[in-house]
Design a protein around this motif. Sequence first.
Motif, PDB file in Angstrom:
ATOM      1  N   GLY A   1       0.829  -1.206   0.000  1.00 12.03           N
ATOM      2  CA  GLY A   1       0.000   0.000   0.000  1.00 12.03           C
ATOM      3  C   GLY A   1       0.853   1.241   0.000  1.00 12.03           C
ATOM      4  N   LEU A   2       0.276   2.316   0.520  1.00 13.88           N
ATOM      5  CA  LEU A   2       1.023   3.577   0.614  1.00 13.88           C
ATOM      6  C   LEU A   2       2.317   3.362   1.387  1.00 13.88           C
ATOM      7  CD1 LEU A   2      -1.974   5.863   1.511  1.00 13.88           C
ATOM      8  CD2 LEU A   2      -0.672   5.905  -0.617  1.00 13.88           C
TER       9      LEU A   2
ATOM     10  N   TYR B   1      -5.080   7.517   6.517  1.00 12.44           N
ATOM     11  CA  TYR B   1      -4.646   6.763   5.331  1.00 12.44           C
ATOM     12  C   TYR B   1      -5.570   7.059   4.139  1.00 12.44           C
ATOM     13  CZ  TYR B   1      -2.494   2.549   3.244  1.00 12.44           C
ATOM     14  OH  TYR B   1      -1.796   1.669   2.464  1.00 12.44           O
TER      15      TYR B   1
ATOM     16  N   PHE C   1       3.774  -1.921  10.055  1.00 12.02           N
ATOM     17  CA  PHE C   1       2.829  -1.131   9.263  1.00 12.02           C
ATOM     18  C   PHE C   1       2.690  -1.752   7.876  1.00 12.02           C
ATOM     19  CE2 PHE C   1       1.679   2.338   6.383  1.00 12.02           C
ATOM     20  CZ  PHE C   1       0.771   3.090   7.109  1.00 12.02           C
TER      21      PHE C   1
ATOM     22  N   SER D   1       1.000  -5.102   7.566  1.00 12.08           N
ATOM     23  CA  SER D   1      -0.333  -5.041   8.196  1.00 12.08           C
ATOM     24  C   SER D   1      -0.377  -6.017   9.362  1.00 12.08           C
ATOM     25  CB  SER D   1      -1.453  -5.401   7.224  1.00 12.08           C
ATOM     26  OG  SER D   1      -1.502  -4.509   6.169  1.00 12.08           O
TER      27      SER D   1
ATOM     28  N   TYR E   1      -2.013  -5.507  14.546  1.00 10.93           N
ATOM     29  CA  TYR E   1      -3.219  -4.848  15.054  1.00 10.93           C
ATOM     30  C   TYR E   1      -4.498  -5.526  14.567  1.00 10.93           C
ATOM     31  CZ  TYR E   1      -1.057  -2.548  11.172  1.00 10.93           C
ATOM     32  OH  TYR E   1      -0.354  -2.339  10.035  1.00 10.93           O
TER      33      TYR E   1
ATOM     34  N   ILE F   1      -5.470  -7.167  11.689  1.00 16.57           N
ATOM     35  CA  ILE F   1      -5.961  -7.353  10.315  1.00 16.57           C
ATOM     36  C   ILE F   1      -5.760  -8.795   9.860  1.00 16.57           C
ATOM     37  CG2 ILE F   1      -5.477  -6.785   7.899  1.00 16.57           C
ATOM     38  CD1 ILE F   1      -5.106  -3.967   8.688  1.00 16.57           C
TER      39      ILE F   1
ATOM     40  N   MET G   1      -8.313  -2.690   6.535  1.00 14.56           N
ATOM     41  CA  MET G   1      -8.487  -2.050   7.842  1.00 14.56           C
ATOM     42  C   MET G   1      -9.960  -1.856   8.142  1.00 14.56           C
ATOM     43  SD  MET G   1      -5.663   0.794   8.461  1.00 14.56           S
ATOM     44  CE  MET G   1      -5.134   1.158   6.821  1.00 14.56           C
TER      45      MET G   1
HETATM   46  N1  PFF Z   1       0.134  -2.272   4.963  1.00 13.78           N
HETATM   47  C1  PFF Z   1      -0.347  -1.085   4.379  1.00 13.78           C
HETATM   48  C2  PFF Z   1       0.726  -0.317   3.709  1.00 13.78           C
HETATM   49  O1  PFF Z   1       1.894  -0.716   3.792  1.00 13.78           O
HETATM   50  O2  PFF Z   1       0.415   0.704   3.143  1.00 13.78           O
HETATM   51  C3  PFF Z   1      -0.899  -0.116   5.305  1.00 13.78           C
HETATM   52  C4  PFF Z   1      -1.708  -0.519   6.335  1.00 13.78           C
HETATM   53  C5  PFF Z   1      -2.756  -1.369   6.105  1.00 13.78           C
HETATM   54  C6  PFF Z   1      -1.451   0.042   7.526  1.00 13.78           C
HETATM   55  C7  PFF Z   1      -3.520  -1.674   7.129  1.00 13.78           C
HETATM   56  C8  PFF Z   1      -2.182  -0.244   8.527  1.00 13.78           C
HETATM   57  C9  PFF Z   1      -3.215  -1.119   8.343  1.00 13.78           C
HETATM   58  F1  PFF Z   1      -3.984  -1.347   9.369  1.00 13.78           F
END
Ligand code: PFF
Length: 437
Positions: free
Chosen positions: A20-21, A98, A210, A213, A216, A218, A308
């Motif tokens: 992702g971002l 996000y 992060f 993911s 937390y 997911i 998320m």
């Molecule tokens: N893993 C995702 C990324 O790298 O952009 C971001 C992300 C997804 C962050 C889900 C947090 C999350 F709960």
Amino acid sequence: MKERWGKLGFVLASIGSAVGLGNIWRFPYIVGENGGGSFVLAYLITILIFGIPVMLLEIGAGKHFRGSILTVFKNIKEKIKWLAILPLVTGFVILGYYLVVTGWSLAYFVFYLFRNFIQFSAFSSSKLPLFFFTVSLIATAVVVKAGIKKGIEKFCRYTVPFLFILIIILLAKALTLPNAIEGIKFYMKPDFVRFISPKTWIFACGQALFSLSAGYGILMTYGSYISKKEDIYRSTGLIAAADTLIALLGALLIFSIVFSFGADPDQGPALAFITLPKIFEVMSYGWLFGIAFFMLLFFAAITSSVSMFELIVRNLNDELKISRTRSTIFSTLGLFAIGSLVVFSIFSLESLDFIFGTLFISLSAAVTCIIVGWFWKPEFLMREVEKQEKLDYRHLTVKGIFNFIIDFIKYSLMIYLVKFVIPVILIVLFFAELFGI
Ligand code: PFF
């Protein structure tokens, strides 16, 4: 019975969540701010030591209890289930900001498509960020509302392979730019002093969790929908490898462009939205590159937002018995509130990202490890991951002994990591950063 993923559904959706971002926007600027090569090395180590065990733990627990984080904590120990609020709130706030950045990506994609470009400062002081944030929020809600198979899995089946194709096309062009090699050098250059600084490691841990993911809930949520036959080791390996590959390629892409045009890599979150557009303006076929780049960013972001969002909806649905439709509506309203505060700069995106996206993520992962590691038997977890009821070493053959040794190493490694090493290090790093050590 709850829904189950179809073939490869779990892996694709989890890659969609991981990539992702974080890979294309956040990883390059964190690498830029933390000294290039030494950070990349620390990052790869934290993926192996922290990321993968936390992923295995989440997927195994989700599959075992067939539920998301609140259900898992509740089943492990009713009295401490409220601790799940930490990861849930962390996820919710992260999703709020996000989606704002997801909206920026969508907006820039549209600008390039119509070749009608607006500078970031003008863009951010207009109403457009609110509009594009709302569109991204609604798109995410629609996919989640459609459910696991018909919504998330179907969506990721198309978008995830497309992301890989897009990044390869973009890289092919970026690497042929004059001076791109300077970017590659910066990216590879180790810096020993930075490597041993706690700051490098707290950012590396935060970024690894992060990006994967992990930590937390997911992957617990996605893990609760996997079939009995899923090979958890293989899937985890595939997800981590795909995510790390895209992060490394994403940074390579950005640094070869940035260095080729003599810009500074150390510019924080603005790197993708201020520096790159300036470069696209003067680059040959820059507008085409811009379309592809922001499309990549947008699709990568939206498949992560979906995961998320599913985390929140699933918990509301299971534990508060609110229907999927209602949970989706409530979450959308809450997220709209958080996102609007960010859009109007009442909350600073960078501070939220640091507090929730780095500090709280590490703390959530530590809490999850402690609860699963200390209140539930990690041996159960390993059985879930191993797909077998009991290990059987009665036959003293060479193969039997060999398997015993391998399993012993795997078990003890995982158990020690989950019970001691990961939570202790994460908590130490958390306080080190909190008190600015
Ligand atoms: N893993 C995702 C990324 O790298 O952009 C971001 C992300 C997804 C962050 C889900 C947090 C999350 F709960």
